[in-house]
Scaffold this active site. Structure first.
Site, short mmCIF file in Angstrom:
data_model
loop_
_atom_site.label_atom_id
_atom_site.label_comp_id
_atom_site.label_asym_id
_atom_site.label_seq_id
_atom_site.Cartn_x
_atom_site.Cartn_y
_atom_site.Cartn_z
N ASP A 1 65.30 77.33 14.82
CA ASP A 1 65.99 76.13 15.30
C ASP A 1 66.50 76.40 16.71
O ASP A 1 66.76 77.57 17.05
CB ASP A 1 67.15 75.80 14.34
CG ASP A 1 67.57 74.34 14.44
OD1 ASP A 1 66.92 73.57 15.18
OD2 ASP A 1 68.55 73.97 13.77
N THR B 1 65.89 70.05 20.46
CA THR B 1 66.33 68.72 20.89
C THR B 1 65.95 68.51 22.36
O THR B 1 66.10 67.41 22.88
CB THR B 1 67.87 68.60 20.77
OG1 THR B 1 68.46 69.75 21.37
CG2 THR B 1 68.29 68.49 19.32
N LYS C 1 63.98 67.52 11.60
CA LYS C 1 63.18 68.67 12.03
C LYS C 1 63.30 69.82 11.01
O LYS C 1 62.30 70.40 10.60
CB LYS C 1 63.62 69.14 13.44
CG LYS C 1 63.43 68.05 14.51
CD LYS C 1 63.74 68.53 15.90
CE LYS C 1 65.20 68.78 16.17
NZ LYS C 1 66.04 67.57 16.12
N THR C 2 64.54 70.13 10.61
CA THR C 2 64.74 71.22 9.64
C THR C 2 64.12 70.85 8.29
O THR C 2 63.48 71.69 7.63
CB THR C 2 66.26 71.50 9.47
OG1 THR C 2 66.80 71.76 10.76
CG2 THR C 2 66.52 72.66 8.56
N ARG D 1 70.48 61.61 9.00
CA ARG D 1 71.66 62.42 8.70
C ARG D 1 72.92 61.56 8.73
O ARG D 1 73.82 61.72 7.89
CB ARG D 1 71.79 63.58 9.69
CG ARG D 1 72.96 64.50 9.35
CD ARG D 1 73.20 65.53 10.44
NE ARG D 1 72.11 66.46 10.54
CZ ARG D 1 71.83 67.18 11.62
NH1 ARG D 1 72.56 67.06 12.71
NH2 ARG D 1 70.82 68.02 11.62
#
Ligand code: ADE
Length: 341
Positions: free
Chosen positions: A113, A162, A68-69, A221
């Protein structure tokens, strides 16, 4: 005595943090996976650029570590504008947003975020900013207080969460585009591992990349973090090149099993099996026993266990499924032998 926390959702050391950034794609054409999302985003970016407009506000939702980031950074990069980053919980009052908003130029991206964790006052202050590109700001207090209207430039809000379910309907409705990120299949993760290896200058064969991919819980990640641990192992124990055998050895040492479950996943499942006869049990009770935040468990541990069917969420609480029992090598409790799970 406080027990050591087992969850490491974000990179933990400065070196890991730097490497983690270095491995992220900066252009949509370098982004692997999330095919439909990337196609739609590319279309909207191209159209906005063609019309010389800023991009509409976009919301990304999905489990932690899926990109997302990264996508927020890519949007600003593709639009050729600046990105300003903040988080929902760090915005404690409207004034915190005021300085950020008034400094944004046309097309700049404001990335928030954990956007579901903004408080009501901040959220309401944001509504006219994203709808009309204007904010009403109260200056002074008491009899001298005045509402001043500030015009803003046409920026793009990118929100990430999330927990889309925790977003208020008025905020959700103000995003022109909403994208869901799902776990990545092993083939795509293997391609991410191969790309990252090239950037790290490490030799790896396709079987080695697939071994890391299969143990990465569908999450880039995690794939990149495991790649760095395997790289360390291969540099010390061998000639530095990564193959499947060495990847298996390194990941065993890391406590990551064949399907990617780590110590935290196993501790979580074992608590439900041993302390609560497989469930149902509430998340707060599990969190207290594990000495973890329930939010962390819900964001970092549960999504993949739910995805692979090891965990069920029922109205009465969390339950470990039969295949969850099987994977950990526990016999089913007697009252469950008949149940279809
Ligand atoms: N590194 C982390 N996520 C990635 C992705 N989706 N594509 C390419 N490289 C990545």
């Amino acid at each position: 005595m406080a027990r050591e926390r087992l969850v490491t959702p974000k990179p933990t050391t400065p070196e890991d943090e730097n490497l983690s950034w270095a491995l992220r794609p900066r252009k949509l054409s370098d982004y692997i996976g999330q095919g439909k999302l990337v196609e739609k985003l590319k279309l909207s970016i191209t159209a906005a650029k063609k019309r010389k407009e800023s991009l509409e506000h976009a919301l990304f939702h999905g489990p932690a570590g899926l990109g997302k980031t990264t996508l927020a950074h890519i949007i600003a990069n593709e639009m050729g504008t600046k990105l300003v980053t903040t988080t929902g919980p760090s915005l404690t009052k409207p004034g915190d947003l005021m300085g950020i908003l008034t400094n944004l130029k046309t097309g700049d991206v404001l990335f928030i975020d954990e956007v579901h964790r903004m408080n009501a006052a901040v959220e309401e202050f944001l509504y006219p900013a994203i709808e009309d590109f204007a904010v009403d700001f109260l200056v002074d207090s008491g009899p001298h207080s005045r509402l001043i209207k500030f015009k803003l430039e046409k920026f793009t809000l990118v929100g990430a969460t999330t927990r889309a379910g925790l977003l208020s309907a008025p905020l959700r409705d103000r995003f022109g585009m909403t994208f869901h990120l799902d776990f990545y299949p092993p083939g795509e993760l293997a391609n991410i591992v191969l790309r990252s290896s090239k950037l790290l200058n490490v030799a790896i064969d396709s079987a080695g990349a697939m071994e890391i991919a299969k143990r990465s819980r569908g999450t880039p990640r995690i794939a990149n973090r495991l790649l760095r641990r395997v790289r360390d192992y291969c540099e010390v124990k061998a000639d530095g090149d990564i193959n499947q055998t060495l990847a298996v050895e390194a990941l065993k040492l890391e406590g990551v099993d064949e399907i990617g479950l780590d110590d935290m996943d196993k501790a979580y499942l074992k608590i439900i099996i041993k302390n609560y006869v497989g469930g149902p049990v509430g998340i707060e009770a599990i969190a207290a026993t594990l000495n973890e935040e329930s939010d962390t468990l819900q964001d970092v541990v549960e999504p993949y266990l739910l995805k692979i069917g090891f965990l069920r969420r029922t109205r009465k609480g969390r339950m470990v499924s039969n295949i969850g029992y099987q994977h950990l090598g526990y016999a089913l409790p007697e009252r469950r032998q008949q149940d279809l799970f």
